[in-house]
Design an enzyme around this catalytic site. Structure first.
Site, PDB file in Angstrom:
ATOM      1  N   ARG A  27      -5.807  -1.257   1.281  1.00 24.17           N
ATOM      2  CA  ARG A  27      -5.024  -2.289   1.817  1.00 24.17           C
ATOM      3  C   ARG A  27      -4.556  -1.669   3.193  1.00 24.17           C
ATOM      4  NH1 ARG A  27       0.462  -1.193   3.178  1.00 24.17           N
ATOM      5  NH2 ARG A  27       1.973  -2.768   2.449  1.00 24.17           N
TER       6      ARG A  27
ATOM      7  N   LYS B 251      -1.419   6.007   8.163  1.00 24.14           N
ATOM      8  CA  LYS B 251      -0.342   6.761   7.558  1.00 24.14           C
ATOM      9  C   LYS B 251      -0.031   8.240   8.240  1.00 24.14           C
ATOM     10  CE  LYS B 251       0.620   4.368   3.559  1.00 24.14           C
ATOM     11  NZ  LYS B 251       0.680   4.118   1.960  1.00 24.14           N
TER      12      LYS B 251
HETATM   13  N1  HH2 Z   1       1.987   1.725   1.410  1.00 21.05           N
HETATM   14  C1  HH2 Z   1       3.024   0.953   1.995  1.00 21.05           C
HETATM   15  C2  HH2 Z   1       3.507  -0.124   1.664  1.00 21.05           C
HETATM   16  N2  HH2 Z   1       3.094  -0.807   0.379  1.00 21.05           N
HETATM   17  N3  HH2 Z   1       1.526  -0.853  -1.255  1.00 21.05           N
HETATM   18  C3  HH2 Z   1       0.555  -0.243  -1.966  1.00 21.05           C
HETATM   19  N4  HH2 Z   1       0.047  -0.676  -3.023  1.00 21.05           N
HETATM   20  N5  HH2 Z   1      -0.036   0.909  -1.496  1.00 21.05           N
HETATM   21  C4  HH2 Z   1       0.409   1.600  -0.603  1.00 21.05           C
HETATM   22  O1  HH2 Z   1      -0.206   2.684  -0.152  1.00 21.05           O
HETATM   23  C5  HH2 Z   1       1.349   1.077   0.313  1.00 21.05           C
HETATM   24  C6  HH2 Z   1       2.233  -0.312  -0.248  1.00 21.05           C
HETATM   25  C7  HH2 Z   1       3.498   1.652   3.183  1.00 21.05           C
HETATM   26  O2  HH2 Z   1       2.660   1.160   4.523  1.00 21.05           O
HETATM   27  P1  HH2 Z   1       3.405   0.028   5.323  1.00 21.05           P
HETATM   28  O3  HH2 Z   1       3.642  -1.277   4.566  1.00 21.05           O
HETATM   29  O4  HH2 Z   1       2.396  -0.317   6.537  1.00 21.05           O
HETATM   30  O5  HH2 Z   1       4.654   0.529   5.964  1.00 21.05           O
HETATM   31  P2  HH2 Z   1       6.199   0.120   5.506  1.00 21.05           P
HETATM   32  O6  HH2 Z   1       6.542   0.618   4.270  1.00 21.05           O
HETATM   33  O7  HH2 Z   1       7.169   1.086   6.719  1.00 21.05           O
HETATM   34  O8  HH2 Z   1       6.596  -1.330   5.730  1.00 21.05           O
END
Ligand code: HH2
Length: 287
Positions: free
Chosen positions: A259, A224
């Site tokens: 995660r 992040k």
């Molecule tokens: N962060 C993201 C998405 N889903 N779910 C939980 N429970 N906790 C988190 O910190 C979290 C999440 C964001 O990360 P990512 O899926 O890699 O990116 P994007 O939202 O751009 O798809």
């Protein structure tokens, strides 16, 4: 040394049980996710990537069809469903346990129909129908904290006491969900969802306080932006070292689920962590 965690999965009485921190693999089937958008060119490639994460030791694989990165454009439910459903089906067919990462009850419902066993809602049950879907299907829900929504959440987020406010929100939402009849809940402080660098650090430092609510805590710091600010690494995919450091810190403070995008590297880090933790508390005499 390691705390035991249990997540009743609802129907059929199956209980997911593990000790210490476990890994949740991130599988985004989006063109625009901040670090892995567009990585998986086809359904087969996405399913293979998810299956590889499970083989590397992910307890479950979190499939998402909508980027929630700051300023991301919302997608229609039809589009989100078209992205996630074939991948959920393929993973479930391969014997991989899946969570569906969505803010939308209709997407959660369809993904559960396709075999998803857990709902991961970063918006913390904002869709009024989300809780009904989880209760009706008898599946656990991960409740995340998000201030505002992705289009604006990083515009000057403010709290009087970020740990107290996020903690109270999560505790109340978890109690509401359990009272409504979901089989179990996981709480997640929502790193990066309406938080400054300092807010993120305060929340990571307070993982033990969140864990003392009695609910398993999920933390997602993987790649992040705040890690980029600390380290000066612009490219999210190159933030593995930073991600490991953050996740080992919260592992020590009792996080139940991490995660992560890079499952194998985290598996190695946690194996060493577990070996060290197992011998803790020896004599403290000077050498
Ligand atoms: N962060 C993201 C998405 N889903 N779910 C939980 N429970 N906790 C988190 O910190 C979290 C999440 C964001 O990360 P990512 O899926 O890699 O990116 P994007 O939202 O751009 O798809």
């Amino acid at each position: 040394m390691h705390v035991a965690h249990e997540l009743p999965l609802g129907r059929g009485g199956e209980v997911l049980a593990w000790a210490g921190p476990a890994l949740v693999g991130v599988l985004n089937v989006t063109p625009d996710s901040f670090s892995d958008g567009g990585s998986h060119g086809s359904v087969d490639a996405a399913v293979a990537a998810g299956a590889a994460m499970a083989a590397q030791g992910a307890l479950f694989v979190d499939v998402g069809g909508e980027s929630t990165r700051p300023a991301a454009k919302p997608v229609t439910e039809v589009e989100e469903l078209a992205r996630v459903l074939p991948v959920v089906e393929g993973l479930v067919r391969s014997g991989v346990r899946v969570s569906i990462d969505t803010r939308h009850a209709a997407v959660a419902e369809a993904a559960i129909g396709a075999g998803a066993a857990i709902v991961n809602d970063v918006s913390g049950l904002r869709d009024p129908a989300m809780l009904e879907v989880c209760v009706a299907a008898g599946v656990p829900v991960v409740i995340g904290h998000m201030l505002g929504d992705p289009t604006t959440m990083q515009v000057d987020p403010r709290y009087d006491d970020v740990v107290a406010e996020v903690g109270q929100y999560l505790r109340a939402a978890a109690e509401r969900a359990l009272a409504a009849g979901v089989p179990s809940v996981v709480i997640d402080p929502g790193i990066g969802f309406g938080k400054t660098l300092e807010h993120n650090l305060d929340l990571l430092r307070a993982t033990d306080r969140l864990a003392r609510t009695g609910h398993p805590v999920m933390v997602g710091a993987s790649r992040k932006g705040f890690l980029g600010r600390i380290t000066g690494v612009e490219e999210p995919r190159e933030r593995l070292g930073a991600s490991l450091a953050a996740h080992l810190w919260v592992a020590r403070l009792g996080a139940a689920l991490l995660r992560v995008h890079d499952v194998e590297a985290h598996r190695q880090a946690l194996a060493v962590f577990a070996a060290l933790a197992a011998g803790e508390g020896g004599e403290g005499r000077d050498v």
